[in-house]
Scaffold this motif. Structure first.
Motif, PDB file in Angstrom:
ATOM      1  N   ALA A  54       0.814  -1.219   0.000  1.00 11.38           N
ATOM      2  CA  ALA A  54       0.000   0.000   0.000  1.00 11.38           C
ATOM      3  C   ALA A  54       0.847   1.269   0.000  1.00 11.38           C
ATOM      4  N   ALA A  55       1.906   1.304   0.802  1.00  9.07           N
ATOM      5  CA  ALA A  55       2.732   2.514   0.853  1.00  9.07           C
ATOM      6  C   ALA A  55       3.492   2.712  -0.455  1.00  9.07           C
ATOM      7  N   ALA A  56       4.034   1.629  -1.016  1.00  9.03           N
ATOM      8  CA  ALA A  56       4.735   1.741  -2.292  1.00  9.03           C
ATOM      9  C   ALA A  56       3.793   2.225  -3.391  1.00  9.03           C
ATOM     10  N   MET A  57       2.566   1.735  -3.381  1.00 10.88           N
ATOM     11  CA  MET A  57       1.583   2.159  -4.374  1.00 10.88           C
ATOM     12  C   MET A  57       1.202   3.621  -4.171  1.00 10.88           C
ATOM     13  N   ALA A  58       1.056   4.042  -2.907  1.00 14.13           N
ATOM     14  CA  ALA A  58       0.741   5.447  -2.624  1.00 14.13           C
ATOM     15  C   ALA A  58       1.871   6.353  -3.094  1.00 14.13           C
ATOM     16  N   GLY A  59       3.117   5.884  -2.966  1.00 13.60           N
ATOM     17  CA  GLY A  59       4.247   6.663  -3.447  1.00 13.60           C
ATOM     18  C   GLY A  59       4.198   6.875  -4.947  1.00 13.60           C
ATOM     19  N   ILE A  60       3.694   5.891  -5.673  1.00 12.85           N
ATOM     20  CA  ILE A  60       3.544   6.029  -7.122  1.00 12.85           C
ATOM     21  C   ILE A  60       2.505   7.086  -7.447  1.00 12.85           C
ATOM     22  N   VAL A  61       1.407   7.108  -6.681  1.00 15.07           N
ATOM     23  CA  VAL A  61       0.387   8.141  -6.891  1.00 15.07           C
ATOM     24  C   VAL A  61       0.995   9.523  -6.675  1.00 15.07           C
ATOM     25  N   GLU A  62       1.707   9.702  -5.566  1.00 13.15           N
ATOM     26  CA  GLU A  62       2.306  11.010  -5.287  1.00 13.15           C
ATOM     27  C   GLU A  62       3.278  11.434  -6.384  1.00 13.15           C
ATOM     28  N   ALA A  63       4.125  10.512  -6.815  1.00 18.19           N
ATOM     29  CA  ALA A  63       5.134  10.853  -7.815  1.00 18.19           C
ATOM     30  C   ALA A  63       4.511  11.227  -9.152  1.00 18.19           C
ATOM     31  N   ALA A  64       3.368  10.629  -9.470  1.00 21.95           N
ATOM     32  CA  ALA A  64       2.729  10.877 -10.763  1.00 21.95           C
ATOM     33  C   ALA A  64       1.785  12.068 -10.747  1.00 21.95           C
ATOM     34  N   TRP A  65       1.465  12.581  -9.559  1.00 19.79           N
ATOM     35  CA  TRP A  65       0.437  13.617  -9.467  1.00 19.79           C
ATOM     36  C   TRP A  65       0.965  14.969  -9.927  1.00 19.79           C
ATOM     37  N   PRO A  66       0.185  15.718 -10.688  1.00 22.42           N
ATOM     38  CA  PRO A  66       0.634  17.045 -11.140  1.00 22.42           C
ATOM     39  C   PRO A  66       0.957  17.956  -9.964  1.00 22.42           C
ATOM     40  N   VAL A  67       2.094  18.626 -10.047  1.00 25.06           N
ATOM     41  CA  VAL A  67       2.529  19.484  -8.944  1.00 25.06           C
ATOM     42  C   VAL A  67       1.494  20.561  -8.645  1.00 25.06           C
ATOM     43  N   ASP A  68       0.874  21.093  -9.685  1.00 26.06           N
ATOM     44  CA  ASP A  68      -0.090  22.176  -9.467  1.00 26.06           C
ATOM     45  C   ASP A  68      -1.402  21.691  -8.879  1.00 26.06           C
ATOM     46  N   ARG A  69      -1.602  20.364  -8.789  1.00 29.89           N
ATOM     47  CA  ARG A  69      -2.819  19.829  -8.185  1.00 29.89           C
ATOM     48  C   ARG A  69      -2.535  19.059  -6.900  1.00 29.89           C
ATOM     49  N   ALA A  70      -1.288  19.085  -6.431  1.00 29.04           N
ATOM     50  CA  ALA A  70      -0.927  18.300  -5.243  1.00 29.04           C
ATOM     51  C   ALA A  70      -1.683  18.762  -4.008  1.00 29.04           C
ATOM     52  N   GLY A  71      -2.133  20.036  -4.015  1.00 29.71           N
ATOM     53  CA  GLY A  71      -2.892  20.523  -2.869  1.00 29.71           C
ATOM     54  C   GLY A  71      -4.223  19.830  -2.694  1.00 29.71           C
ATOM     55  N   GLY A  72      -4.734  19.217  -3.772  1.00 30.69           N
ATOM     56  CA  GLY A  72      -5.991  18.480  -3.681  1.00 30.69           C
ATOM     57  C   GLY A  72      -5.810  17.002  -3.446  1.00 30.69           C
ATOM     58  N   LEU A  73      -4.580  16.594  -3.105  1.00 34.10           N
ATOM     59  CA  LEU A  73      -4.269  15.185  -2.874  1.00 34.10           C
ATOM     60  C   LEU A  73      -4.077  14.942  -1.390  1.00 34.10           C
TER      61      LEU A  73
END
Length: 435
Positions: A54-73
């Motif tokens: 689960a943590a490794a998968m969550a790290g993939i989500v964070e790494a792929a998420w647009p920087v300008d939308r990270a505030g909504g993550l």
């Protein structure tokens, strides 16, 4: 170096094939490419999940998420002790060791609240992998954690399959069996799964918290009767009442759900076969879903390997027989060891030092049963070495004590957390010469 294996020694070949199988089971770029885009503002993306990956998968989500939308993550995932990774936006909780599941209850309650707080326009990304059901250990209303955990442990010791255990778990849970997804409605729920179950049934993986459940309280009761499991009075009353069934197929609360299998045992076996071929060793994948008693499977595959070695059919040595699935080790004795060790110990007894046969059996999550090893390696010399050390191998098998044997031989395979789980990996190598 073994005759017929020009590139590397037999034990190194086996370890390499296991490493390839594990690497193939890591979510990596495959999952990143399948992630949904962020929802339009003001929609949020809420990441929840449980399991060894689960943590490794969550790290993939964070790494792929647009920087300008990270505030909504935002979000929370729970993983096994030692399986966490550093995160910026998603909280990671490491669950307690087996036998101390209270941390899983607290994490499950928090995850359920996050799902309940999702609004129209939000999207929920749920990340599930092996061990997820144990980490989401929230019991149903009226049941205690001790009730639920005790029944689960009794089923595991009885030799019940993971599907049967999941059936019971879902009906003793406050979050599994589709309840988590139902809580998130009307938000959309996108689930990503690494399969650790035979047949890759999403309703069984992590006991299906975001998937409609086709089983019933009556089915759970039948499983308990099949294995003669004595349950606390509260559990019996809960199953008999059947007041709150799990969400079933067609439930409107699950209408906006989607699910993607990221990787499976079949893919890992296919990759291992290709790696064997690249080394000049033919490979035959027997099956990706072998179940049953580990000692019985070990005896059967030992006989098969010896027969093939004698006849040089269906392939000429060197060749490797690959298989996956999840065997069980019904606890009859007081020894240490998991199903992979028991499989190999059974092979060791059956082969009695066959000069051409080597084997590896490991769990792809790095944990064989409750031990710290993933599994072990069997060598042609293992039988004589164990006898020299004074082991009564048949007696050790009867006592479920494979760990002691392979530890003394120096042949345990220890990987540490792999942060994935596609069940067990077995490779039996038939060489062209003696050890």
């Amino acid at each position: 170096m073994q005759r017929g294996l020009p590139l590397m020694p037999a034990d190194v070949v086996l370890q390499h094939l296991f490493d390839v199988a594990v690497a193939t089971a890591l979510p990596g770029d495959r999952m990143a490419a399948l992630l949904p885009p962020p929802p339009p503002p003001p929609g949020r993306t809420i990441v929840i999940g449980a399991g060894k990956a689960a943590a490794a998968m969550a790290g993939i989500v964070e790494a792929a998420w647009p920087v300008d939308r990270a505030g909504g993550l935002t979000g929370l995932v729970v993983t096994r002790c030692g399986h966490g990774v550093p995160m910026r936006h998603i909280e990671v909780v490491e669950g307690a060791p087996p036998g101390a599941e209270d941390a899983g209850v607290t994490a499950a309650e928090r995850i359920l609240r996050l799902a309940e707080a999702a609004r129209e326009g939000d999207q929920v990304i749920c990340l599930l992998s092996g061990g997820g059901a144990a980490l989401l250990s929230l019991p149903a209303a009226g049941l205690s954690l001790a009730d639920k955990a005790g029944v689960t442990r009794a089923l595991a010791r009885s030799g019940a399959t993971i599907g049967e255990i999941a059936c019971v778990r879902k009906h003793l849970s406050g979050i599994n069996g589709g309840r988590l997804a139902a809580a998130a409605a009307p938000a959309s729920v996108c689930t990503f799964v690494i399969s650790d179950v035979v047949g890759d049934d999403p309703s069984v993986i992590a006991s299906g918290p975001t998937v409609a459940d086709p089983t019933t309280h009556a089915d759970a009761t039948a499983v308990l009767r099949r294995y003669a499991i004595s349950v606390p009075a509260a559990v019996a009353a809960h199953l008999a009442s059947a007041n709150e069934e799990t969400p079933k197929p067609g439930d409107p609360r699950l209408a906006r759900n989607c699910l993607t299998l990221i990787t499976t045992a079949s893919e890992s076996l296919t990759a291992a076969a290709a790696a064997a071929n690249a080394l000049g060793c033919q490979a035959l994948v027997l099956a990706d879903g072998i179940e049953g008693e580990a000692r019985e499977v070990g005896r059967v595959l030992a006989a098969m390997a010896a027969y093939f070695a004698h006849r040089s059919e269906p392939m000429q040595p060197p060749f490797v027989l690959l298989s996956g699935g999840e065997t069980t080790a019904t606890v009859r004795g007081n020894g240490r060891g998991g199903p992979n060790g028991e499989f190999l110990l059974s092979m060791l007894v059956a082969l009695a030092g066959h000069p051409q046969i080597w084997a590896i059996a490991c769990s792809t999550d790095g944990i064989d049963g409750t031990e710290t090893n993933a599994g072990a390696i069997l060598r042609p010399s293992s039988y004589a070495s164990a006898r020299t050390l004074g082991f009564d191998l048949a007696g050790r098998l009867a006592d479920n004590d494979s760990y002691s044997v392979f530890s003394a031989l120096g042949d345990l395979v220890v990987t540490g957390p792999t942060r994935t789980d596609v069940n067990d990996f077995r490779a039996i190598l038939v060489t062209g010469g003696s050890a």
